[in-house]
Every structure is written in C-alpha cells, then in structure tokens.
Scaffold this motif. Structure first.
Motif, PDB file in Angstrom:
ATOM      1  N   TRP A 224       0.844  -1.194   0.000  1.00 37.95           N
ATOM      2  CA  TRP A 224       0.000   0.000   0.000  1.00 37.95           C
ATOM      3  C   TRP A 224       0.881   1.247   0.000  1.00 37.95           C
ATOM      4  N   MET A 226       0.531   5.295   1.111  1.00 44.62           N
ATOM      5  CA  MET A 226      -0.310   6.240   1.854  1.00 44.62           C
ATOM      6  C   MET A 226      -0.227   7.592   1.154  1.00 44.62           C
ATOM      7  N   LYS A 230      -4.702   8.412   2.843  1.00 45.17           N
ATOM      8  CA  LYS A 230      -5.562   7.341   2.330  1.00 45.17           C
ATOM      9  C   LYS A 230      -4.693   6.231   1.706  1.00 45.17           C
ATOM     10  N   PRO A 231      -5.021   4.965   2.002  1.00 43.39           N
ATOM     11  CA  PRO A 231      -4.234   3.860   1.434  1.00 43.39           C
ATOM     12  C   PRO A 231      -4.616   3.606  -0.028  1.00 43.39           C
ATOM     13  N   SER A 233      -3.765   0.792  -3.086  1.00 44.25           N
ATOM     14  CA  SER A 233      -3.154  -0.524  -3.333  1.00 44.25           C
ATOM     15  C   SER A 233      -2.203  -0.458  -4.514  1.00 44.25           C
ATOM     16  N   ALA A 257       3.411   9.853  -2.647  1.00 38.94           N
ATOM     17  CA  ALA A 257       3.184   8.995  -1.484  1.00 38.94           C
ATOM     18  C   ALA A 257       3.955   9.549  -0.315  1.00 38.94           C
ATOM     19  N   ALA A 261       3.293   0.681   3.136  1.00 34.52           N
ATOM     20  CA  ALA A 261       2.987  -0.317   4.161  1.00 34.52           C
ATOM     21  C   ALA A 261       2.626  -1.643   3.482  1.00 34.52           C
ATOM     22  N   THR A 263       0.403  -5.303   4.275  1.00 29.14           N
ATOM     23  CA  THR A 263      -0.520  -6.059   5.128  1.00 29.14           C
ATOM     24  C   THR A 263      -0.679  -7.481   4.569  1.00 29.14           C
ATOM     25  N   ASN A 272      -9.463  -2.645   0.893  1.00 27.40           N
ATOM     26  CA  ASN A 272      -8.935  -1.810   1.974  1.00 27.40           C
ATOM     27  C   ASN A 272      -8.005  -2.657   2.834  1.00 27.40           C
ATOM     28  N   PRO A 273      -6.970  -2.069   3.374  1.00 27.89           N
ATOM     29  CA  PRO A 273      -6.015  -2.841   4.164  1.00 27.89           C
ATOM     30  C   PRO A 273      -6.622  -3.336   5.472  1.00 27.89           C
ATOM     31  N   LEU A 278      -1.287  -5.558   9.689  1.00 25.87           N
ATOM     32  CA  LEU A 278      -0.213  -4.671   9.249  1.00 25.87           C
ATOM     33  C   LEU A 278       1.127  -5.271   9.676  1.00 25.87           C
ATOM     34  N   MET A 281       5.917  -1.071   7.854  1.00 16.85           N
ATOM     35  CA  MET A 281       5.513   0.259   7.392  1.00 16.85           C
ATOM     36  C   MET A 281       6.708   1.197   7.496  1.00 16.85           C
TER      37      MET A 281
END
Length: 284
Positions: A224, A226, A230-231, A233, A257, A261, A263, A272-273, A278, A281
């Motif tokens: 991911w 950030m 907001k994450p 993919s 970015a 991260a 997951t 969504n993660p 997790l 990161m």
C-alpha cells in the motif's frame, strides 16, 4: 492227342463239373480222367474257376434260410454245436536282432549336458548384464539428481547475484529512493525495502531485501501507498521464499506517497487494508 484236345475243348468237362451229364457220360469222363493227366488237370482248373466265381458273386442269404436249414437238418436254432478244434502248427520263433544304439545314446547325452551348461552360462551372463544395467540406471538417476541440485544452486546464486546487483545500482542512483519499512506489532522482527523512482514514479520490491513471516496458502502480502492519509493498493506479491526467476518485482506506479505499508490479505488482495494484519511500514 488231337482227339484228347478236342475232347477237352468240347465243353463236356464243364458239364461234368456242373453235374449236367447223364450217368453214362459222367462214367466216360471218369474213365478218361483216370487214363489221362491232362483231363484231370483240366477238371481241377474248372472246379477252381467255378469256386472263385461263386465266391466273387456270392449273395448273403436271408435270416430265415438259416432257420429252415436247421429245421431240415433236425438241429434247433438254440442248440450249441461243438466247436471243432483245429490244431495250430508250431511257428518258428523269430528273433529280431536289435541294433546297438549305445554310441548314439552317449552322443545325445553329451549334447544334452552341453546344452544345459550353455543355458546356465547364458542365464549367468544375463543376470550379470541385468545387474550392470541396474547399477548404470541408478548412477544415471543419481547424476540427474545431482545435476538438478546443481542447477538449483546455480539458479539461486544467479537470482541472488541479480538482486544484489539491482540493490547496488538503485542505491547508487539518485533517481531511486529507498524506503525502509520496519516490523509492526504482529511481527516486530519483520523488515522490507521499497524502491520508488522519483522520475518515472515506478515502484519496485526486491525479494532479497525483505524479511517477512511466511504466509500460508490462503493469504498473500499486499503493498500500500499512503497518499494524503488514504491507502492506495499497489498490488500483491508472493511469499518471501518466492520462486520467481526475477529478484525484482515491479508494482503499480504511484505519483505521490508519504509512506508505504504491507498487510497480510486473503489471496487476490483486498480493497482496503486489514490493519490488524499490518506487517511493516515506513515513511518516505
């Protein structure tokens, strides 16, 4: 003599044998036969010829003829007649001389022994050949296994060498930014690096630069980015012991970015993660 020949050819003798002459004529034939050998010979020849003719043209009588004949003779059909014993003449015993086959038997015996010996030798030779072929097959199988192991080692070395070369090149290049991600609560010892190209915005991961817990068959890792909290993919990747031929794996590019991260998600990834999963990161 001429008169005797004419008398024989006149047919009187045939009539005599058949019994068709009168008593006076029959007496005359008997007197002449007693005087002349030729007439006696002719009578014997005629009788013999008539007997042969009768035997050749004999007709099997009906069954009732035998019964009527026995009745005429006064013999019952069920009465047994006394058998007439005919003395047998002694026959000379014939002795057949057997050939001496001892030489042939001995030769055949030697041939049989030779065949058995040859069979035993052939069996032994086949067994030895089979053993050698089995050993050769085992050796070939062992060599193939060693070859496969060697090929695996070479492939792994090439894989590691490629990954190390890429790490060196990216670390020396000013275009690539190395983001070091550290382990989180579920795996504090985990670590991983992400390489982000500032110019073309490509994102790469290097399997040699990661140390993540081994995922099970139902899960895989998802990267991911950030972006403004907001994450986003960037795709999924396999386990840390990936068998990919390439040490580097290109992920989805990202223009901007603030952090990256990873997951642990179900196979195929998630929208969504899963924050409880997790793993690592790191900030840019």
């Amino acid at each position: 003599m001429e008169n005797l020949k004419a008398y024989i050819e006149s047919g009187v003798l045939e009539l005599y044998v058949l019994g068709d002459l009168s008593p006076q004529e029959a007496l005359q034939v008997q007197e002449l036969a007693s005087q002349h050998q030729e007439i006696r010979n002719e009578l014997a020849a005629i009788e013999d010829a008539l007997e042969k003719y009768a035997m050749q043209n004999a007709v099997q009588p009906a069954a009732f003829v035998e019964t009527k004949l026995f009745e005429k003779l006064g013999i019952g059909a069920d009465e047994e007649t006394e058998p007439v014993l005919i003395p047998s003449l002694p026959q000379e015993t014939k002795i057949v001389q057997l050939e001496n086959h001892s030489g042939k038997v001995k030769t055949l015996r030697y041939a049989l022994v030779a065949c058995i010996a040859l069979l035993l030798m052939s069996t032994a030779a086949l067994f030895i050949t089979y053993s050698k072929l089995t050993d050769a097959h085992d050796q070939i199988a062992s060599l193939n296994l060693d070859k496969q192991k060697f090929a695996g080692v070479v492939s792994k070395l090439e894989y590691s060498n490629q990954g190390l070369n890429n790490l060196v090149q990216m670390n020396e290049s000013k275009e690539w930014a190395t983001i070091k991600m550290k382990g989180q609560a579920i795996s504090p010892q985990a670590k991983m690096n992400v390489y982000w190209n500032k110019k073309n915005k490509n994102v790469l991961i290097n399997y040699l630069a990661m140390d993540l817990p081994k995922a099970d068959a139902q899960h895989e890792y998802q990267l991911w980015a950030m972006v403004n909290g907001k994450p986003v993919s960037l795709g999924v990747f396999g386990k840390t012991d990936s068998t990919s031929k390439e040490a580097l794996l290109k992920m989805q590019a990202i223009q901007d970015a603030q952090a990256f991260a990873v997951t642990l998600e179900p196979m195929g990834g998630s929208a969504n993660p899963t924050m409880e999963k997790l793993t690592v990161m790191g900030g840019v």
